[in-house]
Design a protein around this motif. Sequence first.
Motif, PDB file in Angstrom:
ATOM      1  N   TYR B  35     -59.428 -41.553  68.012  1.00 30.15           N
ATOM      2  CA  TYR B  35     -59.005 -41.431  66.630  1.00 30.15           C
ATOM      3  C   TYR B  35     -58.678 -42.819  66.083  1.00 30.15           C
ATOM      4  O   TYR B  35     -58.331 -43.723  66.827  1.00 30.15           O
ATOM      5  N   GLN B  37     -56.077 -44.469  62.976  1.00 31.81           N
ATOM      6  CA  GLN B  37     -54.985 -44.145  62.070  1.00 31.81           C
ATOM      7  C   GLN B  37     -54.801 -45.290  61.096  1.00 31.81           C
ATOM      8  O   GLN B  37     -54.533 -46.426  61.502  1.00 31.81           O
ATOM      9  N   GLY B  40     -50.717 -44.450  55.646  1.00 28.22           N
ATOM     10  CA  GLY B  40     -50.664 -43.359  54.682  1.00 28.22           C
ATOM     11  C   GLY B  40     -51.623 -42.229  54.959  1.00 28.22           C
ATOM     12  O   GLY B  40     -51.678 -41.267  54.182  1.00 28.22           O
ATOM     13  N   MET B  41     -52.356 -42.319  56.052  1.00 29.48           N
ATOM     14  CA  MET B  41     -53.322 -41.267  56.369  1.00 29.48           C
ATOM     15  C   MET B  41     -53.025 -40.696  57.743  1.00 29.48           C
ATOM     16  O   MET B  41     -52.421 -41.351  58.588  1.00 29.48           O
ATOM     17  N   GLY B  42     -53.471 -39.491  57.937  1.00 24.22           N
ATOM     18  CA  GLY B  42     -53.374 -38.918  59.276  1.00 24.22           C
ATOM     19  C   GLY B  42     -54.432 -39.513  60.171  1.00 24.22           C
ATOM     20  O   GLY B  42     -55.239 -40.348  59.749  1.00 24.22           O
ATOM     21  N   LEU B  43     -54.435 -39.120  61.406  1.00 24.33           N
ATOM     22  CA  LEU B  43     -55.454 -39.581  62.336  1.00 24.33           C
ATOM     23  C   LEU B  43     -56.791 -38.938  61.991  1.00 24.33           C
ATOM     24  O   LEU B  43     -56.854 -37.773  61.589  1.00 24.33           O
ATOM     25  N   LEU B  45     -60.736 -38.259  63.528  1.00 22.55           N
ATOM     26  CA  LEU B  45     -61.507 -38.194  64.761  1.00 22.55           C
ATOM     27  C   LEU B  45     -62.783 -39.018  64.641  1.00 22.55           C
ATOM     28  O   LEU B  45     -63.570 -38.837  63.705  1.00 22.55           O
ATOM     29  N   TYR B  48     -65.777 -37.619  70.330  1.00 23.22           N
ATOM     30  CA  TYR B  48     -65.107 -36.882  71.381  1.00 23.22           C
ATOM     31  C   TYR B  48     -66.106 -36.552  72.489  1.00 23.22           C
ATOM     32  O   TYR B  48     -67.330 -36.683  72.315  1.00 23.22           O
ATOM     33  N   GLU B  59     -65.301 -37.011  62.664  1.00 19.39           N
ATOM     34  CA  GLU B  59     -65.305 -37.143  61.214  1.00 19.39           C
ATOM     35  C   GLU B  59     -65.794 -38.499  60.730  1.00 19.39           C
ATOM     36  O   GLU B  59     -66.466 -38.602  59.698  1.00 19.39           O
ATOM     37  N   PHE B  90     -56.323 -44.636  68.675  1.00 17.97           N
ATOM     38  CA  PHE B  90     -55.683 -43.824  69.701  1.00 17.97           C
ATOM     39  C   PHE B  90     -56.732 -43.040  70.475  1.00 17.97           C
ATOM     40  O   PHE B  90     -57.670 -42.485  69.904  1.00 17.97           O
ATOM     41  N   GLN B 100     -53.089 -31.777  73.492  1.00 19.25           N
ATOM     42  CA  GLN B 100     -53.592 -33.134  73.616  1.00 19.25           C
ATOM     43  C   GLN B 100     -52.476 -34.110  73.975  1.00 19.25           C
ATOM     44  O   GLN B 100     -51.358 -34.013  73.475  1.00 19.25           O
ATOM     45  N   PHE B 102     -51.686 -38.245  74.111  1.00 16.33           N
ATOM     46  CA  PHE B 102     -52.166 -39.465  73.480  1.00 16.33           C
ATOM     47  C   PHE B 102     -51.764 -40.712  74.253  1.00 16.33           C
ATOM     48  O   PHE B 102     -50.702 -40.770  74.876  1.00 16.33           O
ATOM     49  N   GLY B 103     -52.624 -41.717  74.182  1.00 12.74           N
ATOM     50  CA  GLY B 103     -52.306 -43.031  74.692  1.00 12.74           C
ATOM     51  C   GLY B 103     -51.435 -43.789  73.706  1.00 12.74           C
ATOM     52  O   GLY B 103     -51.189 -43.321  72.592  1.00 12.74           O
ATOM     53  N   ARG B 107     -53.962 -51.791  68.477  1.00 16.52           N
ATOM     54  CA  ARG B 107     -53.916 -52.278  67.090  1.00 16.52           C
ATOM     55  C   ARG B 107     -54.994 -53.340  66.926  1.00 16.52           C
ATOM     56  O   ARG B 107     -54.915 -54.408  67.539  1.00 16.52           O
TER      57      ARG B 107
END
Lengths: 110, 111
Positions: B35, B37, B40-43, B45, B48, B59, B90, B100, B102-103, B107
């Motif tokens: 993912y 990030q 201001g936004m979600g993660l 995808l 996978y 996405e 991530f 799930q 996450f690691g 950055r």
Amino acid sequence: KQEVTQIPAALSVPEGENLVLNCSFTDSAIYNLQWFRQDPGKGLTSLLLIQSSQREQTSGRLNASLDKSSGRSTLYIAASQPGDSATYLCAVRNNNDMRFGAGTRLTVKP
Amino acid sequence: NAGVTQTPKFQVLKTGQSMTLQCAQDMNHEYMSWYRQDPGMGLRLIHYSVGAGITDQGEVPNGYNVSRSTTEDFPLRLLSAAPSQTSVYFCASSPQGDEQYFGPGTRLTVT
């Protein structure tokens, strides 16, 4: 296309209050829904996972509910503490695709 | 049990450079994902994998490649970095696509 919305974007409450975070999604044919906590600069920590056949899950002071028909989930936090301050994210899974909301930034004031 | 590990933690690239973000898990999970990030936004995808040798697009796959030669490792490759790829990345894994894990994230800054 699944869209996930979290309201409010930010919330500030005094310590000890009970609070509710909201998550809504547009496609009700979900596999599961997961709530996460994210501290600044950190990764995501899983809080609760609700399978599509379940209505709620509880862990300690946290309770998450799922209403697929209305496309909504809520995360209830009882007796909030300053240590609960973080961003809370919900994620909805459809098959192998996972969509996240933008999160609610929670601040609990001592 | 180290869980999900990611390297490096920080990286600065120049436009056009290539690099690989590493992800490994020691929980024998079949499902792994990447993912990004943004503020201001979600993660979102990127790619996978449901098992060794099987990958698929999420996405926002453009500009990224993945492969899955082992159950443990799922590297993400940026072939020609662009400033639009500046983000926090991530990696996550799960058993059979359920909860799930996450690691800690990587950055990435592209100048």
